[in-house]
Structure formats: structure tokens, C-alpha cells
Design a protein around this motif. Structure first.
Motif, PDB file in Angstrom:
ATOM      1  N   SER A  47      68.476  47.969  54.914  1.00 14.03           N
ATOM      2  CA  SER A  47      68.424  49.121  54.188  1.00 14.03           C
ATOM      3  C   SER A  47      68.811  50.279  54.957  1.00 14.03           C
ATOM      4  CB  SER A  47      66.724  49.219  53.787  1.00 14.03           C
ATOM      5  OG  SER A  47      66.130  49.312  55.087  1.00 14.03           O
ATOM      6  N   HIS A  75      67.249  47.492  50.211  1.00 12.14           N
ATOM      7  CA  HIS A  75      66.828  48.965  49.629  1.00 12.14           C
ATOM      8  C   HIS A  75      67.519  50.221  50.099  1.00 12.14           C
ATOM      9  CE1 HIS A  75      63.569  48.367  52.538  1.00 12.14           C
ATOM     10  NE2 HIS A  75      63.783  49.618  52.576  1.00 12.14           N
ATOM     11  N   ALA A  76      67.857  51.235  49.324  1.00 13.61           N
ATOM     12  CA  ALA A  76      68.588  52.416  49.661  1.00 13.61           C
ATOM     13  C   ALA A  76      69.897  52.150  50.200  1.00 13.61           C
ATOM     14  CB  ALA A  76      67.583  53.184  50.453  1.00 13.61           C
ATOM     15  N   TYR A 132      65.315  47.995  45.806  1.00 12.91           N
ATOM     16  CA  TYR A 132      65.282  49.269  44.885  1.00 12.91           C
ATOM     17  C   TYR A 132      65.966  50.326  45.714  1.00 12.91           C
ATOM     18  CZ  TYR A 132      61.673  50.001  48.793  1.00 12.91           C
ATOM     19  OH  TYR A 132      61.105  49.826  49.917  1.00 12.91           O
ATOM     20  N   GLY A 133      66.475  51.488  44.787  1.00 18.71           N
ATOM     21  CA  GLY A 133      67.040  52.631  45.624  1.00 18.71           C
ATOM     22  C   GLY A 133      68.533  52.211  45.517  1.00 18.71           C
ATOM     23  N   ASN A 134      69.016  51.265  45.020  1.00 22.00           N
ATOM     24  CA  ASN A 134      70.546  51.005  44.849  1.00 22.00           C
ATOM     25  C   ASN A 134      70.865  51.559  43.359  1.00 22.00           C
ATOM     26  OD1 ASN A 134      71.806  49.527  47.239  1.00 22.00           O
ATOM     27  ND2 ASN A 134      69.736  48.451  47.011  1.00 22.00           N
ATOM     28  N   ASP A 189      61.290  43.755  45.167  1.00 26.11           N
ATOM     29  CA  ASP A 189      61.194  45.123  45.093  1.00 26.11           C
ATOM     30  C   ASP A 189      59.673  45.582  45.072  1.00 26.11           C
ATOM     31  OD1 ASP A 189      63.788  45.633  44.946  1.00 26.11           O
ATOM     32  OD2 ASP A 189      63.873  46.001  42.883  1.00 26.11           O
TER      33      ASP A 189
END
Length: 128
Positions: A19, A43-44, A74-76, A99
Motif C-alpha cells: 500500500s 490500497h492507496a 480501496y483508495g485506488n 477491502d
């Protein structure tokens, strides 16, 4: 040699956190290399299209042999993709967490129906 690549036993890697790394594409067969990986954090990052993760999940010979249980993405930017969650769950039937949420029986039923409806999304090379 003492270089880490030669000393690393990929079979022992169970958990990998990638991440916050500005990753845009996972074009390697990560799950074929890290055969015992159970948790992957992506994530991210900057993964923006389903095609950016296609090789990561579509080149799996037998999805049920994959040990991956938990994946976070998540965060993509890919989160904005209409089929994102279903696409991932369809190709990774072993996931029990995605997620930061549990994958439920209802999720699996929805994915099954979706996969029949969106065959073209799953296999864009297929023609009528």
C-alpha cells in the motif's frame, strides 16, 4: 551471494503490504510466484483500470488453489469502476475479506449472477 533475491524463499511469504506505493499496474503473476500468500494490501495506490490487474488475476490456472484470503485495494482510482468488486470476487473465489469487509454468501451469489450477465466484461476477446 548475499543478495536478498537469492536468499528469499517466496513460499514463506504469507502477508505482503504494498500500500501507498504509487503502483499503477500489477502485470506480474504475483500469485503464481507467492504461492502461499494469504493477505495482500494494495490500497492507496494508483491502479485505475481493470486491465491494470488483469494479469494478476486472470493468469491463474486453478483459482481454487490460490491461498489468498484477504485483499485490500480501496483508495485506488479503480474503485470507481462499475464492475470492480464483482470482477475481483469472480476471479478470486478464495477471498473471504475484500477491502476490509467480509465476503458474504450473498456477495458470492451476486457475483455468480453478474458473471453470467457480464460475460463480455470477463472475456472481452470472445465474439458472438
Amino acid at each position: 551471494s548475499n543478495n536478498i533475491k537469492n536468499r528469499l524463499d517466496y513460499n514463506n511469504i504469507l502477508w505482503l503490504d504494498l500500500s501507498f506505493n504509487i503502483i499503477t499496474d500489477i502485470s506480474i503473476d504475483l500469485l503464481k510466484i507467492l504461492t502461499n500468500l494469504t493477505t495482500l494490501y494494495l490500497h492507496a495506490n494508483k491502479i485505475s483500470k481493470l486491465s491494470n490487474i488483469k494479469n494478476f488475476i486472470k493468469n491463474i490456472n486453478n483459482p481454487n488453489e490460490i491461498k489468498l484470503k484477504s485483499l485490500s485495494m480501496y483508495g485506488n482510482p479503480i474503485e470507481e469502476s462499475k464492475h470492480y468488486k464483482k470482477y475481483i470476487l469472480y476471479h478470486l473465489p478464495t477471498l473471504t475479506q475484500f477491502d476490509s469487509s467480509l465476503v458474504t454468501k450473498q456477495d458470492r451469489k451476486l457475483v455468480e449472477v453478474w458473471s453470467q450477465t457480464y460475460r463480455k466484461v470477463l472475456n472481452p476477446e470472445e465474439e458472438d
